[in-house]
Design an enzyme around this catalytic site. Structure first.
Site, PDB file in Angstrom:
ATOM      1  N   ASN A 100       0.802  -1.221   0.000  1.00 15.58           N
ATOM      2  CA  ASN A 100       0.000   0.000   0.000  1.00 15.58           C
ATOM      3  C   ASN A 100       0.837   1.274   0.000  1.00 15.58           C
ATOM      4  O   ASN A 100       0.407   2.311  -0.471  1.00 15.58           O
ATOM      5  CB  ASN A 100      -0.953   0.001   1.196  1.00 15.58           C
ATOM      6  CG  ASN A 100      -0.256  -0.341   2.492  1.00 15.58           C
ATOM      7  OD1 ASN A 100       0.592  -1.222   2.542  1.00 15.58           O
ATOM      8  ND2 ASN A 100      -0.590   0.368   3.549  1.00 15.58           N
TER       9      ASN A 100
ATOM     10  N   GLN B 266      -4.778  -3.838  -2.320  1.00 15.16           N
ATOM     11  CA  GLN B 266      -4.290  -2.761  -3.197  1.00 15.16           C
ATOM     12  C   GLN B 266      -4.182  -3.210  -4.652  1.00 15.16           C
ATOM     13  O   GLN B 266      -4.107  -2.371  -5.542  1.00 15.16           O
ATOM     14  CB  GLN B 266      -2.918  -2.261  -2.725  1.00 15.16           C
ATOM     15  CG  GLN B 266      -2.936  -1.526  -1.399  1.00 15.16           C
ATOM     16  CD  GLN B 266      -3.738  -0.228  -1.430  1.00 15.16           C
ATOM     17  OE1 GLN B 266      -4.044   0.309  -2.497  1.00 15.16           O
ATOM     18  NE2 GLN B 266      -4.092   0.264  -0.261  1.00 15.16           N
TER      19      GLN B 266
ATOM     20  N   CYS C 291       4.352  11.449  11.809  1.00 12.36           N
ATOM     21  CA  CYS C 291       3.651  12.556  12.455  1.00 12.36           C
ATOM     22  C   CYS C 291       2.157  12.557  12.185  1.00 12.36           C
ATOM     23  O   CYS C 291       1.386  13.063  12.966  1.00 12.36           O
ATOM     24  CB  CYS C 291       4.234  13.871  11.996  1.00 12.36           C
ATOM     25  SG  CYS C 291       5.330  14.545  13.227  1.00 12.36           S
TER      26      CYS C 291
END
Ligand code: FES
Lengths: 284, 398
Positions: B151, B179, B325
């Protein structure tokens, strides 16, 4: 996507005071590429100890950039003494808050500031290379125990997740999590044996039946009866059946509509407190 | 501001044709396919057609398709079924670059149920080593689970070969093809996989529907037990609209397969080339040769992924970041870590995943507007290639 305040977004998209100061009086460099965020802070201080300029360069996410920008805004115009009191909380508050998972960005700001001030005073190089004290706890992010304990104290952290949010420690392979648990327990005074008290948990603990009976008698004689007598009443001890103390009211107390309240509020309370919290009192 | 959506490996837009096809099943045709009356029965007929259409895309028999709620359910069902069917075998083989639906399950099975799991590693391009795979197979291996395509990087793995090897060792072979389905040609009449997972929302059907292919001869143990739906292999009232949508989406995927591998690929290549040429210190992550036609994972050195994404978001460009993040974790993606991408590049990785709905104009806009974003962020950054200390370029695998 993270929920950022408008102020965080503004400081990220329009960061203030970006750049370097060639003849800076203090420089603080913290973080690294490996850790995913890094900040270099420059400060210029005048003869009165006032910060006249502050600039930064940051590698990191939106909140790292916004925190650095906010920090410079907070610094300019303050004296070094005032600046020393700035904590990561102030940075986060200035921005209207940061997502909890991003609090480490504000901690990075505080660390850069500490380093820059030390550097200004000639106490340290600009980069906090050897300034870490204590034991290396998180290898993934290079976090030492001092830093973790400080973050726990300043921000009143309660869980490992909190510690990760504020210091990044524990956010990688997770190997250091048991150590983080230990530091949390240490910071909250757990794991330290309480000083053994020589006082028993309650007065009658460990007494023989006879001793316990005498204690009950003496509490009734000394603590309860005088109060009842003052109101024209009296009390006598009828029986003690394991944890049940049987008493009889005399004088004004006998047939008083509030005798049940007296029984619970005065007699039972005194016996529970001075003899054994397991005692019950009834009229017989 | 229009969105330029380049995050199709996360989810796709429902094809308007699919949407039209399912509308009546929300309003007039809302019967329960298990009902005895004709009102429900007619829905059952449409489900049958949907099943045939999914099977058509995969080159298998309709009876070999079990509808589920998503790719994760299909993955969980497959692995647990294999383990339950072979209770004496306590070993699983998978890769270090699987989707969390497989990785988390394997970690759980290891920890809670005492299974042994071998996680096959990759080289710097994210490629698997077949020798390592062969060496990992043991007499007590119950199941091998290897994704058809990754992916994050789009890497396509040698599933046919791996499945054959598993077969030689009498080991069940599962592939998470979430995918790959709809983007690459899959013919299960030729590729000897035993089980295959797919998910609707990755191929222009809505979220909340998936399917699991289970080869006819395979012993099967249901994961969801209850009613007799799906021939007792997956209990629960059917998500009829989802299933019908999936059927339609598979039909359309078949029609668009060539386009996916020519036009979508052309746009992807244009984007990739444009960015790599315009941005210094940028590099491609993944296998340059065996990759999904729609996926490009590019690392922009010395900048951080979330910052890039948010700047792109300001311009209406939606992509995804392999930087931690955005994900709540703090380290870069496990896929890039497994590939040993240096820190310098790993934090600033962006995944672009296209679909047939993307246009040339959109790609031109991204090629034009992304380089200045990277330039601005680099100006903000204390790092640059020259300033970089050697220690910081160490790779994750060190
Ligand atoms: S050592 Fe702390 S997360 Fe890896």
């Amino acid at each position: 996507m993270w929920e950022y305040t408008d102020k965080v977004k503004d400081h990220f998209l329009n960061p203030r005071n970006v750049g370097t100061i060639e003849d800076a009086d203090g420089v603080g460099e913290v973080g690294s590429l490996a850790c995913g965020d890094a900040l270099t802070l420059y400060i210029k201080v005048d003869g009165d100890g006032k910060i006249t300029d502050a600039k930064f360069q940051t590698f990191g996410c939106a909140s790292a950039i916004a925190s650095s920008s906010a920090l410079t805004e907070l610094l300019i115009g303050k004296t070094v003494e005032e600046a020393e009191k700035i904590t990561n909380k102030d940075i986060a508050e200035y921005l209207g808050g940061l997502p909890r998972e991003k609090m480490h960005c504000s901690v990075m700001g505080q660390e850069a500031l500490e380093q820059a001030i030390k550097n200004m005073r000639g106490e340290a190089p600009s980069k906090a290379e050897h300034s870490h004290e204590g034991e290396l706890i998180c290898e993934c992010f290079g976090v030492f125990d001092e830093e973790i304990l400080e973050a726990i104290k300043v921000n009143d952290l309660k869980t490992v997740e909190d510690v990760t949010n504020f210091t990044k420690a524990g956010g990688g392979c997770g190997k250091c999590i048991p150590d983080l648990e230990r530091l949390l327990a240490e910071a909250h005074g757990e794991g330290v044996c309480p000083t053994p008290s020589d006082k028993p948990a309650y007065p009658a603990e460990g007494m023989t039946n006879i001793q316990r009976m005498h204690l009950i008698e003496s509490v009734i004689d000394n603590d309860v009866r005088p109060k009842l007598k003052a109101d024209g009443g009296n009390i006598e001890l009828v029986d003690i059946d394991r944890d049940t103390v049987v008493v009889r009211f005399l004088g004004m107390c006998s047939g008083c509509p509030s005798s049940q309240a007296t029984l619970n509020g005065l007699v039972e309370t005194a016996l529970k407190e001075k003899v054994d919290p397991g005692l019950k009192v009834r009229e017989g | 501001m229009d969105t330029i959506y380049l995050d199709n490996n996360a989810t796709t837009q429902v094809d308007p044709i699919v949407f039209e096809a399912i509308k009546p099943y929300f309003t007039e045709l809302y019967g329960n396919p298990s009902s005895m009356h004709r009102f429900g029965g007619q829905v059952g007929v449409t489900l049958k057609e949907a099943r045939a259409s999914v099977a058509g895309l995969l080159g298998c028999e309709p009876e070999e398709i079990i509808f589920t709620s998503c790719g994760s359910e299909s993955d969980n069902t497959a692995i647990r079924s294999a383990l339950n069917a072979r209770p004496d075998r306590r070993h699983i083989i998978t890769t270090a670059v699987e989707h969390p639906a497989i990785l988390s399950l394997c970690k759980f099975l290891e920890k809670k149920d005492g299974y042994e799991v071998t996680y096959l590693g990759t080289d710097e391009y994210g490629r698997l080593d077949l020798e390592e795979y062969k060496a990992a197979l043991r007499p007590d291996t119950a199941v091998v689970s290897v994704m058809w395509a990754n992916n994050e990087t789009g890497n396509i793995y040698p599933i046919e070969e791996m499945a054959k090897i598993a077969k030689e060792h009498d080991v069940f072979f599962h592939t998470d093809a979430v995918q790959a389905v709809g983007k690459v040609d899959i013919d299960l009449s030729k590729v000897p996989v035993d089980m295959l997972s797919l998910s609707g929302h990755k191929l222009h059907a809505p979220k909340g529907v998936g399917a699991l292919f289970v080869r006819k001869r395979l012993p099967f143990r249901p994961f969801l037990i209850g009613g007799h739906q799906e021939r007792s292999r997956r209990a629960g009232t059917e998500n009829t609209t989802g299933i019908i949508a999936l059927g339609k989406a598979c039909e359309l995927a078949r029609e668009h397969m060539v386009e996916e591998n020519t036009e979508v690929k052309r746009l992807r290549d244009k984007l990739e080339k444009g960015l790599l040429e315009a941005v210094p210190d940028a590099k491609l992550n993944g296998d340059p040769e065996h990759r999904l036609p729609n996926t490009s994972n590019i690392s922009f050195g010395y900048v951080e992924g979330e910052a890039i994404l948010l700047m792109m978001d300001q311009l209406g460009i939606a992509a995804s970041s392999g930087s931690a993040c955005t994900s709540g974790s703090l380290e870069p993606s496990h896929v890039l870590r497994a590939m040993g991408v240096p820190f310098t590049f790993a934090h600033g990785s962006i995944r672009f995943s296209l679909s047939r709905f993307n246009t040339e104009k959109e790609i031109d806009f991204v090629i034009e507007s992304l380089p200045p974003i990277i330039k601005n962020l680099r100006k903000l950054s204390p790092f640059s290639a020259e300033k970089q200390a050697p220690a910081c370029t160490k790779s994750f695998s060190e």
